[in-house]
Design an enzyme around this catalytic site. Structure first.
Site, short mmCIF file in Angstrom:
data_model
loop_
_atom_site.label_atom_id
_atom_site.label_comp_id
_atom_site.label_asym_id
_atom_site.label_seq_id
_atom_site.Cartn_x
_atom_site.Cartn_y
_atom_site.Cartn_z
N SER A 169 36.19 34.61 27.98
CA SER A 169 37.13 35.40 28.75
C SER A 169 36.61 36.83 28.84
O SER A 169 35.41 37.05 29.01
CB SER A 169 38.54 35.32 28.13
N TYR A 199 39.95 39.33 39.26
CA TYR A 199 39.05 39.06 38.14
C TYR A 199 39.82 38.99 36.82
O TYR A 199 39.68 38.03 36.05
CB TYR A 199 37.97 40.14 38.04
N LYS A 203 40.37 35.82 34.12
CA LYS A 203 40.03 35.87 32.70
C LYS A 203 41.24 35.53 31.83
O LYS A 203 41.09 34.93 30.75
CB LYS A 203 39.47 37.25 32.35
#
Length: 312
Positions: A169, A199, A203
């Site tokens: 992550s 983004y 994650k």
């Protein structure tokens, strides 16, 4: 305030108590590293090869992967195996899994390491999803799901009766502790969120997926973890521009450090007890991004992911 403190703690971590040199011998272990041709993935492959693992370097570009394999052979004396994998194309993900199954009957460790960051907002996957969520989360989910039988076989054959899935992550996960479901495909909500928000959302999705995988398969011998590898200087930042690029570069660490935490998760003897844990730099167990442990959110994401791949 908690997120800011956690970010600072993870951005400027204490000296690591564990390094890649502390890995045990990995002779007989079969490992896949997605995004293994560059950055953190390449460093991970290098360390695994140096400890005698059989390493499949999963990468989209055959030419770049072959160049990386050649370089690592010069550096380690060991040769990784190319596995072509395009995470932004679900049919290609299925082909990669089927190709791997032709050669192996078990998988000991899967490093879901590959990913992209902040591409132009108009870019989508080949199947029409937001390219960051589609690549970083959906592609990895499908690849993992197809390899579950081999991971279970790896667990059965391992002395500790465990196989491991390590999901990379980012510190960005703590700043987007939710999933906006209407942004996962093309539309005004996705465009409004912006590429950096998308983004961070992807994650966060990595962590939620890892948690749900831990719940579903932990009792069957699959150890699922997620982690922040640190703020590492790699090609991942290639799409950042201007002030954002300059600010990010101020906190970046050498690429060699980026592999430490995921190697700890994937290879250390103590790692068999990390199921459902979130790891932070360097080789520490840290606080989970807010809400990522919620089984309701995890099941909702799992159901959404299953729905997207059922017709592939």
């Amino acid at each position: 305030m908690g997120s800011l403190f956690s970010f600072i703690n993870q951005t400027y971590p204490p000296k690591s108590h564990w390094t890649a040199n502390d890995m045990p011998d990995l002779t007989g272990k079969v490992v896949i590293v997605t995004g293994g041709n560059s950055g953190i993935g390449k460093e991970t492959c290098k360390a695994l090869l140096s400890k005698n693992a059989k390493v499949y370097m999963a990468a989209r570009s055959k030419a770049k992967a072959e160049a990386a394999i050649s370089q690592l052979k010069e550096e380690t004396g060991k040769e990784a195996i190319l596995l072509q994998l395009d995470l932004a194309n679900l049919a290609a993900v299925k082909r990669a899994a089927e190709e791997f199954k032709k050669h192996e009957t078990k998988l000991d460790v899967l490093f879901n390491n590959g990913g992209i960051m902040a591409p132009p907002i108009e870019v989508l996957t080949d199947d029409g999803y937001d390219v960051q969520f589609g690549t970083n989360v959906l592609g990895h989910f499908y690849f993992t799901r197809l390899l579950i039988p081999l991971l279970l076989a790896g667990a059965r054959e391992s002395p500790d009766k465990k196989a491991r899935v390590v999901n990379t992550s980012s510190s960005g996960a703590m700043f987007h502790p939710h999933i906006d479901w209407d942004t996962l495909a093309e539309g005004p909500a996705r465009t409004k969120k912006g590429t950096q928000g998308l983004y961070m959302q992807s994650k966060y999705g990595n962590v939620v997926f890892a948690q749900e995988l831990a719940r579903k398969y932990g009792n069957e011998g699959i150890v699922s973890t997620s982690l922040n590898p640190g703020n590492i200087k790699t090609d991942l930042q290639r799409n950042l521009q201007g002030l954002t690029s300059a600010m990010v570069n101020l906190i970046l660490q050498p690429v060699e450090m980026g592999a430490v935490t995921q190697l700890w998760a994937g290879t250390s003897p103590e790692g068999v007890d990390f199921n459902g844990k979130y790891l932070i730099p360097w080789a520490r167990i840290g606080p989970m991004p807010y809400g990522a442990e919620d089984p309701v959110v995890g099941q909702k994401l799992w159901d959404w992911l299953e729905e997207q791949v059922k017709a592939v």
